[in-house]
Design a protein around this motif. Structure first.
Motif, PDB file in Angstrom:
ATOM      1  N   ASP A 196      -6.278   5.785   2.990  1.00  0.00           N
ATOM      2  CA  ASP A 196      -5.854   7.254   2.247  1.00  0.00           C
ATOM      3  C   ASP A 196      -6.876   8.383   2.839  1.00  0.00           C
ATOM      4  O   ASP A 196      -5.709   8.814   3.194  1.00  0.00           O
ATOM      5  CB  ASP A 196      -6.336   6.968   1.253  1.00  0.00           C
ATOM      6  CG  ASP A 196      -5.720   5.683   0.037  1.00  0.00           C
ATOM      7  OD1 ASP A 196      -6.456   4.982  -1.527  1.00  0.00           O
ATOM      8  OD2 ASP A 196      -4.373   6.109   0.008  1.00  0.00           O
ATOM      9  N   PHE A 252      -7.883  -3.916   6.950  1.00  0.00           N
ATOM     10  CA  PHE A 252      -7.886  -2.848   6.683  1.00  0.00           C
ATOM     11  C   PHE A 252      -8.420  -2.409   5.499  1.00  0.00           C
ATOM     12  O   PHE A 252      -8.654  -3.606   4.745  1.00  0.00           O
ATOM     13  CB  PHE A 252      -5.985  -2.622   7.288  1.00  0.00           C
ATOM     14  CG  PHE A 252      -5.921  -1.888   5.782  1.00  0.00           C
ATOM     15  CD1 PHE A 252      -4.833  -3.375   5.459  1.00  0.00           C
ATOM     16  CD2 PHE A 252      -5.282  -1.649   4.947  1.00  0.00           C
ATOM     17  CE1 PHE A 252      -3.942  -3.412   4.153  1.00  0.00           C
ATOM     18  CE2 PHE A 252      -4.525  -0.965   4.188  1.00  0.00           C
ATOM     19  CZ  PHE A 252      -3.472  -2.237   3.769  1.00  0.00           C
ATOM     20  N   ASN A 253      -9.018  -1.463   4.921  1.00  0.00           N
ATOM     21  CA  ASN A 253      -9.730  -0.883   3.641  1.00  0.00           C
ATOM     22  C   ASN A 253      -8.009   0.307   3.198  1.00  0.00           C
ATOM     23  O   ASN A 253      -8.105   0.852   4.063  1.00  0.00           O
ATOM     24  CB  ASN A 253     -10.881  -0.600   4.173  1.00  0.00           C
ATOM     25  CG  ASN A 253     -11.679  -0.300   2.877  1.00  0.00           C
ATOM     26  OD1 ASN A 253     -10.738  -0.015   1.908  1.00  0.00           O
ATOM     27  ND2 ASN A 253     -13.348  -0.782   2.988  1.00  0.00           N
ATOM     28  N   PRO A 254      -8.057  -0.220   2.581  1.00  0.00           N
ATOM     29  CA  PRO A 254      -6.733   0.856   2.029  1.00  0.00           C
ATOM     30  C   PRO A 254      -8.198   2.546   2.265  1.00  0.00           C
ATOM     31  O   PRO A 254      -6.717   3.742   1.813  1.00  0.00           O
ATOM     32  CB  PRO A 254      -6.901   0.444   0.343  1.00  0.00           C
ATOM     33  CG  PRO A 254      -6.755  -0.950   0.964  1.00  0.00           C
ATOM     34  CD  PRO A 254      -8.056  -1.054   1.690  1.00  0.00           C
ATOM     35  N   LEU A 255      -8.981   2.300   1.123  1.00  0.00           N
ATOM     36  CA  LEU A 255     -10.065   3.484   1.433  1.00  0.00           C
ATOM     37  C   LEU A 255      -9.760   4.593   2.456  1.00  0.00           C
ATOM     38  O   LEU A 255      -9.493   5.705   2.726  1.00  0.00           O
ATOM     39  CB  LEU A 255     -11.124   3.686   0.766  1.00  0.00           C
ATOM     40  CG  LEU A 255     -11.435   3.186  -0.760  1.00  0.00           C
ATOM     41  CD1 LEU A 255     -12.653   2.345  -0.814  1.00  0.00           C
ATOM     42  CD2 LEU A 255     -10.979   3.891  -1.594  1.00  0.00           C
ATOM     43  N   PHE A 268       0.240  -0.753   0.323  1.00  0.00           N
ATOM     44  CA  PHE A 268       0.018   0.077   0.081  1.00  0.00           C
ATOM     45  C   PHE A 268       1.025   0.985  -0.072  1.00  0.00           C
ATOM     46  O   PHE A 268       0.689   1.868  -1.092  1.00  0.00           O
ATOM     47  CB  PHE A 268      -0.684  -0.109   1.482  1.00  0.00           C
ATOM     48  CG  PHE A 268      -1.446   1.415   1.598  1.00  0.00           C
ATOM     49  CD1 PHE A 268      -1.049   2.556   2.505  1.00  0.00           C
ATOM     50  CD2 PHE A 268      -2.874   1.441   1.107  1.00  0.00           C
ATOM     51  CE1 PHE A 268      -2.038   3.382   2.757  1.00  0.00           C
ATOM     52  CE2 PHE A 268      -3.425   2.564   0.991  1.00  0.00           C
ATOM     53  CZ  PHE A 268      -3.028   3.254   1.927  1.00  0.00           C
ATOM     54  N   ARG A 281       3.134   1.857  -2.922  1.00  0.00           N
ATOM     55  CA  ARG A 281       1.905   2.670  -3.920  1.00  0.00           C
ATOM     56  C   ARG A 281       1.777   3.700  -3.868  1.00  0.00           C
ATOM     57  O   ARG A 281       2.005   4.739  -5.385  1.00  0.00           O
ATOM     58  CB  ARG A 281       0.675   1.218  -4.521  1.00  0.00           C
ATOM     59  CG  ARG A 281      -0.135   2.174  -5.411  1.00  0.00           C
ATOM     60  CD  ARG A 281      -0.211   2.238  -6.964  1.00  0.00           C
ATOM     61  NE  ARG A 281      -1.085   1.760  -6.829  1.00  0.00           N
ATOM     62  CZ  ARG A 281      -1.293   2.829  -7.554  1.00  0.00           C
ATOM     63  NH1 ARG A 281      -0.279   4.518  -7.763  1.00  0.00           N
ATOM     64  NH2 ARG A 281      -2.393   3.405  -8.949  1.00  0.00           N
ATOM     65  N   ARG A 282       1.953   4.734  -2.949  1.00  0.00           N
ATOM     66  CA  ARG A 282       1.953   5.667  -3.040  1.00  0.00           C
ATOM     67  C   ARG A 282       3.131   6.704  -2.499  1.00  0.00           C
ATOM     68  O   ARG A 282       2.966   7.463  -1.920  1.00  0.00           O
ATOM     69  CB  ARG A 282       0.784   5.893  -1.741  1.00  0.00           C
ATOM     70  CG  ARG A 282      -0.581   6.391  -2.164  1.00  0.00           C
ATOM     71  CD  ARG A 282      -1.287   5.424  -0.585  1.00  0.00           C
ATOM     72  NE  ARG A 282      -2.567   4.763  -1.132  1.00  0.00           N
ATOM     73  CZ  ARG A 282      -3.024   3.773  -2.203  1.00  0.00           C
ATOM     74  NH1 ARG A 282      -1.818   2.974  -1.981  1.00  0.00           N
ATOM     75  NH2 ARG A 282      -3.754   3.224  -2.484  1.00  0.00           N
TER      76      ARG A 282
END
Lengths: 124, 475, 249
Positions: free
Chosen positions: A114, A108-111, A24, A27-28
């Motif tokens: 974010d 966990f939810n990547p949204l 995750f 990627r960012r």
């Protein structure tokens, strides 16, 4: 290594979760450093000067709450996101009370992450 | 001497042979039963829902009671590890049993203890408590400082101050796996019966790579005595106790690690302070209580997953002390519960487990010792060709070897087994040598234990030379 | 002492009319071979399992990049082609890789992996395995359906609740809790009537996993069977429910 990359310090003893978080953050555009428990949290934070710390509540050696407490006592102001289980509201409150800036529920939810990142860090 | 030997007669020799055959034969049958359990456990998923179990508010809370006496070397590390188990709701109750060293000081410093006004329940008697402390940093750590009274007494004091519905009694020098509490509570939550106590296999920590209080890599010690014990523990726990638990006749849960219903333990009066077999005594009393009061269907379970590691004696001197104490404790407990013998009220325990332990584990050691002595006598007289000697060779040595190999096999099948191929080869070798070298030794030591019992020896727990297993490898 | 020598000796004893000992000796010879066989079994078992584990680990390496792709927000096609089995027998390995990743995830990457699992037939495979002969295969199938959160499997899992053995009933309950579809909750409450009382706390605990509707179900189970919940446990449950109802969202 790209000097402009932000650094995230991940404290997590479960290898799978660690891997997911690494993907995750890579990627960012973060550089990821990880540790398996909170024992050296203060030393690591001082050495690597991360922009963000992600910590699991439960770890061997020294868990998330203690590590955050240590950091805050040293005057470290790095934003801390605590990974917590969805079942215990009391733990979430304890995490926030000790000095974590935000919590993230597992699975966990990547949204979600974010959104939390956006609120904690300046856009980078 | 010759006259003596011929006077005994072949009948007695046959009796001895039958004794060994029945002993080992029964154990082989138990092993087959155990094999089925362990294999099934192996096939099941590695997930098993333990995580959800650990995190649910409906999973009962556990009080981990740690009696400590002169443990300044490792107490801080041990307690720190206990505070970081993967379980949501539990407390750690350390009972300082009148240590004469810096145990209390270490605890005070490392955990920032402050006096606590919590009142004990007062249902269990123990030696006077000097003070109760809570940790400022860890809200679930309680330290009870009391005058010296022995392990059972310390456990009773801990029980009195504990507050959760279940408690775990552990030794101060064990290393618990992070998921130990999850695994030990699983039979309680997922059996169809009321589970009043749970035991687990104790693994040998000697030779393992221990870091930060966790066993990171399973390794084998170079000491022959330790390897014999590794084989013995596999045999005793995996072949023996798994099977007994399957028959709901498990009489022993190791004092090194075990889970019990707290209310029930208090109701039967806690641990007995006048026996060295207090761990077995509690389990037997719990069984007696449940059956005598007709409290319904219940179980005492055994978990074949490794949850607890301990350092075993690596010198004959310390081993001797340990085995004499165990044998004495066994006989003390058996005699205290004589009424169970062949009593149908106690079900499988009265009709099978109790007689089994009394004959084969308790007093049978006399027969075993005699068997070995007789065999040695024949050998010295010049000839292993005599009928007795041949039969003995096979009945005792071969059957015993088969049994030890069963133990090693089940050890192979359980999690965290010894990783290298040569470890397995070594264990097989030692399983064969076990009956030639090690069993006679333990038989002799147990014989001394019987002698201690008969003589009426009292008191305590000798000093275990701790090599600071936790401390040394952490630095 | 060779076995032929021993056999001979046993016969001699037999001739001397000492049957009990000869029987013992002969039986013990059988045991000698048993000992040898056990050692061989162990070595083979060890060899088989370690080889199998190594093989599976090396196969898993091939499919793990798919998880990375999912988190890197790559296209569905790329994710699916990364998960496509490259060799016969890889389906198990792929299932494990997915289970291990998906149990910790939710949101877009989870959905992407689930769609891939569906399209590659892994979901259908797990549903078929619910009827498998071997117990442990049925258990693993339930587990997989739970991790993949397959809502279509809910009816089969509910059926398993009334048909299967104890371990499978628990497996079905766990899978239903992982899937989280509130339509399964009435089955939970109904199961409280048929499950042995010591299991009810576990049942209620799994019901809580469903979120707010689960709490109602748990409360109902407790109310209908108060005696199965020891006093401490009920107090804890009520406290936990109150916390979540009034606590932070």
């Amino acid at each position: 290594m790209d000097a402009a990359k932000r650094i995230v310090l991940i404290f997590e003893d479960n290898a799978s979760i660690r891997e997911l978080l690494t993907f995750f953050f890579q990627r960012r555009g973060f550089a990821v450093v990880f540790a398996e428990d909170g024992t050296d949290a203060v030393a690591l934070a001082r050495e690597r000067k991360p922009d963000l710390i992600v910590m699991d509540l439960i770890m061997p050696g020294k868990d998330g709450v203690e590590a955050v407490g240590d950091l805050r006592r040293e005057g470290d102001k790095t934003p801390v996101i605590m990974l917590t289980s969805k079942n215990y509201a009391a733990d979430r409150e304890r995490a926030l009370a000790t000095g974590a800036n935000a919590y993230l529920l597992k699975p966990f939810n990547p949204l979600e992450l974010d959104r939390t990142l956006a609120s904690l860090l300046p856009p980078g | 001497m010759n006259a003596l030997l011929s006077a005994w007669g072949p009948a007695f020799e046959s009796f001895l042979i039958w004794y060994f055959l029945v002993l080992n034969g029964l154990y082989v049958l138990l092993s087959l039963l155990a094999h089925r359990e362990v294999y099934r456990h192996l096939l099941r998923s590695i997930y098993g829902g333990y995580e959800q179990l650990a995190r649910s508010p409906l999973t009962p809370a556990v009080s981990v009671i740690v009696p400590a006496h002169n443990e300044e070397v490792s107490i801080a590390l041990t307690v720190n590890n206990l505070l970081h188990l993967d379980y949501m709701r539990y407390e750690v109750v350390v009972v300082n049993d009148g240590s004469s060293d810096r145990t209390m000081a270490e605890l005070r410093e490392k955990f920032r203890l402050v006096p606590d006004e919590a009142k004990a329940e007062g249902r269990l008697k123990s030696r006077p408590v000097r003070g109760v402390y809570r940790s400022e940093r860890h809200h679930n750590l309680l330290v009870v400082d009391k005058e010296n009274g022995g392990k059972a007494d310390a456990l009773n004091a801990g029980l009195d101050h504990a507050k959760h519905p279940y408690f775990c009694s552990i030794d101060a020098d064990v290393i618990l796996e992070a998921d130990a509490l999850q695994r030990v509570i699983q039979p309680v939550m997922e059996s169809g019966r009321r589970v009043i106590a749970v035991g687990g296999i104790i693994r040998v920590a000697n030779g393992c790579r221990v870091e930060k209080g966790r066993v990171l890599e399973v390794g084998m010690s170079a000491s022959a005595l330790v390897i014999f014990q590794i084989v013995e523990y596999f045999r005793a726990f995996l072949c023996g106790r798994t099977a007994f638990s399957r028959l709901n006749s498990l009489l022993i849960i190791s004092g090194a690690f075990g889970l019990f219903e707290r209310e029930l333990a208090v109701a039967v009066g806690g641990y007995r302070v006048d026996t060295v077999g207090e761990d077995m005594d509690l389990v037997v009393r719990l069984h007696a209580h449940m059956r005598e009061k007709h409290l319904g269907d219940y179980a005492v379970s055994f978990v074949p997953d490794p949850m607890c590691w301990t350092e075993v004696p690596d010198s004959v001197r310390v081993l001797a002390r340990q085995r004499r104490r165990w044998q004495r404790g066994l006989l003390e407990v058996l005699s205290a519960h004589k009424r169970m013998l062949l009593n149908p009220l106690y079900g499988g325990i009265g009709l099978f487990a109790y007689p089994f332990f009394m004959i084969f584990e308790g007093w049978g050691v006399l027969l075993e010792a005699f068997g070995y002595a007789l065999f040695a006598a024949y050998w010295l007289r010049g000839g292993v060709e005599s009928d007795f000697a041949v039969a003995f060779l096979f009945a005792s040595f071969l059957c015993g070897t088969a049994l030890s190999l069963c133990g090693v096999l089940l050890g192979e099948m359980s999690p965290r087994s010894y990783p290298k191929a040569r470890h397995l080869a070594i264990m097989i070798l030692f399983a064969v040598a076990d009956n030639v070298l090690y069993r006679p030794l333990t038989t002799a030591l147990r014989l001394l234990g019987v002698w201690d019992y008969v003589k009426g020896t009292h008191g305590g727990w000798g000093r275990m030379e701790r090599h600071g297993l936790l401390r040394k490898t952490a630095e | 002492m060779s076995s032929t020598g021993g056999l001979l000796h046993g016969l001699i004893i037999l001739l001397e009319a000492r049957p009990s000992l000869s029987v013992i000796v002969l039986a013990s010879l059988g045991l000698f071979w048993l000992v040898v066989a056990l050692s061989a079994y162990m070595l083979l078992f060890r060899f088989y399992h370690s080889t199998r584990a190594r093989y599976r680990a090396s196969r898993a390496l091939l499919y793990r990049p798919a998880v990375e792709l999912a988190l890197m927000e790559e296209s569905q096609e790329r994710i699916e082609s990364a998960l496509r089995p490259r060799r016969w027998g890889d389906a198990d390995v792929i299932q494990d890789v997915l289970s291990e990743a998906m149990r910790h995830l939710q949101g877009p990457p989870f959905d992407a992996l689930r769609t891939a699992a569906l399209r590659l037939g892994l979901v259908a495979r797990a549903q078929r395995a619910l009827q498998a002969r071997a117990l442990h295969q049925r258990e693993r199938a339930m587990e997989a359906l739970g991790f993949l959160r397959v809502a279509e499997a809910v009816p089969s899992l509910i059926r398993a609740l009334s048909e299967e053995r104890m371990e499978l009933k628990l497996g079905a309950l766990r899978a239903l809790a992982a899937i989280g579809d509130p339509a399964a909750l009435p089955a939970f409450v109904a199961a409280a009537e048929t499950l042995p009382p010591p299991l009810l706390p576990r049942l209620a605990s799994l019901a809580l996993e469903f979120g707010p509707p689960g709490r109602d179900a748990a409360r109902e189970i407790v109310n209908r069977h108060p005696r199965s919940f020891p006093p401490g446990v009920v107090a804890d449950l009520l406290q936990a429910l109150a916390q979540d109802d009034g606590g932070t969202a």
